[in-house]
Design a protein around this motif. Structure first.
Motif, PDB file in Angstrom:
ATOM      1  N   GLU A 126       8.261  -5.984   5.274  1.00 13.59           N
ATOM      2  CA  GLU A 126       8.027  -4.659   4.702  1.00 13.59           C
ATOM      3  C   GLU A 126       6.612  -4.576   4.123  1.00 13.59           C
ATOM      4  OE1 GLU A 126      10.620  -6.535   4.214  1.00 13.59           O
ATOM      5  OE2 GLU A 126      12.293  -5.354   5.003  1.00 13.59           O
ATOM      6  N   GLY A 127       6.208  -5.617   3.443  1.00 14.05           N
ATOM      7  CA  GLY A 127       4.873  -5.654   2.864  1.00 14.05           C
ATOM      8  C   GLY A 127       3.808  -5.726   3.953  1.00 14.05           C
TER       9      GLY A 127
ATOM     10  N   SER B 177       6.175  -3.241  -1.807  1.00 12.64           N
ATOM     11  CA  SER B 177       7.017  -3.545  -0.645  1.00 12.64           C
ATOM     12  C   SER B 177       7.425  -5.002  -0.657  1.00 12.64           C
ATOM     13  CB  SER B 177       6.258  -3.244   0.651  1.00 12.64           C
ATOM     14  OG  SER B 177       5.802  -1.920   0.662  1.00 12.64           O
TER      15      SER B 177
ATOM     16  N   LEU C 289      13.970  -1.183   0.747  1.00  9.67           N
ATOM     17  CA  LEU C 289      12.954  -0.149   0.850  1.00  9.67           C
ATOM     18  C   LEU C 289      13.568   0.976   1.689  1.00  9.67           C
ATOM     19  CD1 LEU C 289      10.045  -0.109  -0.209  1.00  9.67           C
ATOM     20  CD2 LEU C 289       9.304  -0.758   2.072  1.00  9.67           C
TER      21      LEU C 289
ATOM     22  N   THR D 158       6.212 -10.176   2.998  1.00 13.38           N
ATOM     23  CA  THR D 158       7.471  -9.841   3.662  1.00 13.38           C
ATOM     24  C   THR D 158       7.178  -8.901   4.829  1.00 13.38           C
ATOM     25  OG1 THR D 158       7.754  -7.882   2.292  1.00 13.38           O
ATOM     26  CG2 THR D 158       8.645  -9.950   1.425  1.00 13.38           C
TER      27      THR D 158
ATOM     28  N   SER E 209      11.389  -6.334  -1.259  1.00 10.09           N
ATOM     29  CA  SER E 209      12.109  -7.171  -0.286  1.00 10.09           C
ATOM     30  C   SER E 209      12.474  -8.516  -0.881  1.00 10.09           C
ATOM     31  CB  SER E 209      11.249  -7.416   0.946  1.00 10.09           C
ATOM     32  OG  SER E 209      10.854  -6.203   1.507  1.00 10.09           O
TER      33      SER E 209
ATOM     34  N   PRO F 185       6.200   2.960   2.228  1.00  9.76           N
ATOM     35  CA  PRO F 185       5.781   3.570   0.963  1.00  9.76           C
ATOM     36  C   PRO F 185       4.611   4.546   1.121  1.00  9.76           C
ATOM     37  CG  PRO F 185       5.963   1.192   0.712  1.00  9.76           C
ATOM     38  CD  PRO F 185       6.168   1.490   2.151  1.00  9.76           C
TER      39      PRO F 185
ATOM     40  N   ALA G  15       3.243  -2.333   5.394  1.00  5.92           N
ATOM     41  CA  ALA G  15       2.439  -1.517   4.484  1.00  5.92           C
ATOM     42  C   ALA G  15       0.985  -1.965   4.504  1.00  5.92           C
ATOM     43  CB  ALA G  15       3.020  -1.598   3.064  1.00  5.92           C
TER      44      ALA G  15
END
Lengths: 469, 469
Positions: free
Chosen positions: B253-254, A322, A332, B251, A326, A356, B257
């Motif tokens: 997004e990370g 992820s 994503l 990020t 990005s 994810p 997750a």
């Protein structure tokens, strides 16, 4: 017609290696060894002023080009720079059409070298000889069982669909060794162009455009003879096949080194970068990226957008994927809970499905391979997913069973018709084994999440060049 | 005292694996297999409510912790999350001091998981039990022949000087497999911390500070229990040994997750990045970088500046090294013609010596190994050079002779007392062979110029942390 001239470099019917000696370490001798080893079907001879007319390693010798019964189509010159002009003059006299000059010591060697070069070019232009080099390893053409390279080649040379145009001799050689041993995709044509006194990247691209063996092209370039022609050719070429370019001399320090290496004048990269991209060229930052991108471009179809679906065997790997996605500027994919409902229903009560997809909980329920199968089927079906990254962890369970992931994946991937890449993590030999099985089926594998994501980004960028999104 | 508590995780005298069954695929069973395989010298037993008191795989079984003759120092829990609290209660009753919880399903599983966790923590805090986990592979400590990991380990486990603290279970496992098979440096201690309900990175760092086995530490972190304590500990630690940090959740997004993975709340990375650097932490962008940087930090001494000398077997590779060096922000050393005069005198007339040193012309004169020797001696002696990159191309000449580069380099490098890295290009198996020989002598090798330059940059950055320049 120019294309036919270039084709002769890759598929000559006869060749003479000028300068091959008994010393097996000398470059010319390795060329002869390689030709024999590859089983070159044409005729080839050795030209060596000291050798007389006997045989060296079972190959017919001549003291000079002129003394040959019939002139070869192509001559490979591995003689000192100061002797090159004389040999070229003989080539012109007897009607040799193509010459590869391995020797160094021309434009990169200052004024005296440049003078020798000019003298030589005057001769060849008069008679229309085409030259690759000087200062290069020259040609490798597995389909024609032909090469001029002085780097010892493996005998089980893999034929593939990636062509490689490189400006540098030694480097093209070791890089080629790397590709032929560490990668599985194989090459279609290699052209080490060296100082490009005549044939340059554009000439080779014109030939590769209709070459059925070539699906993608890697270029390592320090400078182009004509920047404008290269850009025009690249634009035209990129509408049919992808070019991955690694530019040497991007920085002032690199440009200085490039000048003393191949005499190339490199321009300001910040400016060139935008121009390259506009013409549809995919840019790589180093050798690994160039190889990685070429591989996915040769293996996979093009996605219809930038939206990436991720399936991971580990939560940590999903986090990393992820982040990298990005950071690199890929998207994503947005996946709805409804689309993942089938998986949610299979999970232990405590686990909640997300994208994810961390499939560790699913593996606990249905086993590793079934979990990969269900997840990939699900994610590839999602309307918001244009392409997929699968992160596989090996070495947790039984090796034989883990290798079966290949049988599980192939039908899923085939029916989905969306591109994907696989990141393999775990014990090295096991990863290599699974990578070989997957790449046999043209599924590109990477031993790093970052490299897999970057490669998918390159694929999406090229899809945009081709108007797919 | 806290350090002694943590030491017990790495060097327990007795251990019980709770939840090991006959099924060899179950995590608990692999832990037992690993302990036997490593030759763990302490006592270990299996606790399994269904197994009674017979033996499983030759290891003594008990139906419960309570039924054991003598409580173990450490218990490894591989039971479903819902059973964990009951087992912890038993541990508290009989006086077990350390517990590793492999099981998932706690803070990452929402409210009900968090409730179980709180209940458990109330018990352990009362009696002073220390917990690693949950949701982890736990501990690997080659020096003590001890592990709690459920990833099958190779029997020839290499003991090294790099410690690894990782937040994630499965990922720590496959990454460990990768390090143990693809790298040669070996690990000193591995701590997979999972959700960090008790023991966190700072606790482990406090232990590693005086651990004679550990020279450098890699951390994969999604979130810290206490960010402030981590930063303070890292600052103190970095003045003695380097920390290479790979942050997960950089990020949005990370971070999302990461939250669904280990329940970690990741902060804004742009802000954190500066803070991490200020405290002396070396930052890695992915797994490969983390491993690469740790390797050079464990192997080499510290440079007195940022000025890089480059010796390359190919002009193209010299160009690439120059580009990458500038792009990354390292300085290409200024070397005078006077300092290179000895080499110039050995060259063919047409070749002019420059820095980066392209030694191809020198090789033609004095042979490969002698060229490497002379060039490295020369470049390491230059007053403007703080550290060096050597680019070696293999597969051009005889393999046995090429491998001798190791004998040539060792004395040169030893007498120079400046750090270096070697980039190896060429056929993979040959590169692997030479890499093993060089790394045996603690010379770090990379199969990529970029990775070598980045690693040298990390080394120089850490030298600055330690006040070397």
């Amino acid at each position: 017609m120019s294309v036919d001239e270039i084709r002769r470099f890759f598929e000559p019917r006869s060749v003479a290696v000028v300068g091959a000696s008994r010393n097996p370490v000398k470059f010319g001798s390795v060329v002869v060894y390689n030709l024999k080893n590859m089983g070159f079907p044409g005729t080839f001879s050795i030209v060596n002023s000291e050798a007389g007319t006997e045989e060296i390693r079972g190959v017919r010798c001549y003291p000079s080009i002129k003394s040959m019964d019939k002139p070869p189509e192509l001559a490979v010159l591995a003689v000192p720079a100061r002797s090159v002009t004389a040999v070229i003059r003989e080539c012109a006299d007897v009607g040799v059409k193509n010459v590869v000059i391995i020797s160094s010591g021309f434009s990169e060697a200052g004024e005296s070298g440049q003078k020798m070069l000019d003298e030589m070019l005057t001769i060849v232009r008069k008679v229309g000889i085409r030259i690759v080099g000087p200062n290069t390893t020259g040609i490798l053409s597995p389909g024609a069982r032909f090469t001029t390279t002085f780097v010892p080649l493996p005998s089980n040379l893999k034929r593939g669909s990636v062509a490689f145009i490189s400006q540098t001799g030694m480097f093209a050689g070791v890089m080629l060794s790397h590709i032929l041993t560490a990668e599985r995709f194989g090459v279609s044509r290699v052209a080490g162009l060296g100082n490009k006194c005549d044939v340059d990247d554009s000439d080779i691209l014109e030939f590769l455009y209709d070459d059925p063996d070539t699906r993608a092209v890697m270029i390592y370039m320090e400078g182009a003879s004509s920047g404008r022609r290269f850009l025009e050719t690249a634009r035209w070429f990129s509408q049919k096949k992808p070019i991955v370019l690694l530019k040497g001399g991007r920085t002032p320090e690199g440009a200085k080194a490039a000048f003393s290496h191949t005499g190339s004048l490199a321009g300001r990269y910040e400016v060139m970068e935008d121009i390259f991209r506009r013409e549809g060229i995919i840019l790589a930052g180093d050798m690994d990226e160039m190889i990685d991108y070429a591989k996915i471009l040769a293996y996979q179809g093009l996605p219809r957008g930038m939206r990436l679906g991720v399936v991971s065997m580990s939560g940590g790997a999903a986090v990393m994927a992820s982040d990298v996605t990005s950071e690199i500027g890929l998207q994503l994919a947005k996946v709805t809970r409804e689309e993942l409902r089938g998986i949610q229903e299979l999970l232990p009560e405590w686990a909640r499905v997300n994208h994810p997809l961390d499939i560790e909980p699913l593996m606990e329920r249905v086993g590793g391979n079934e979990a990969y199968k269900i997840s990939m089927e699900t994610i590839l079906k999602c309307t918001g997913v244009d392409m997929a990254l699968l992160i596989v962890g090996l070495g947790i369970f039984d090796e034989e069973r883990e290798s079966k992931i290949v049988d599980v994946l192939i039908p899923v991937v085939k029916s989905a018709a969306k591109p994907l890449a696989v990141a393999l993590l775990g014990p090295r030999s096991h990863c290599d084994h699974v990578a070989a099985l997957l790449e046999e089926m043209k599924i590109p594998t990477y031993m790093s999440i970052t490299r897999a994501v970057k490669s998918l980004t390159a694929l999406a960028a090229y899809a945009r060049v081709r108007g797919k999104h």
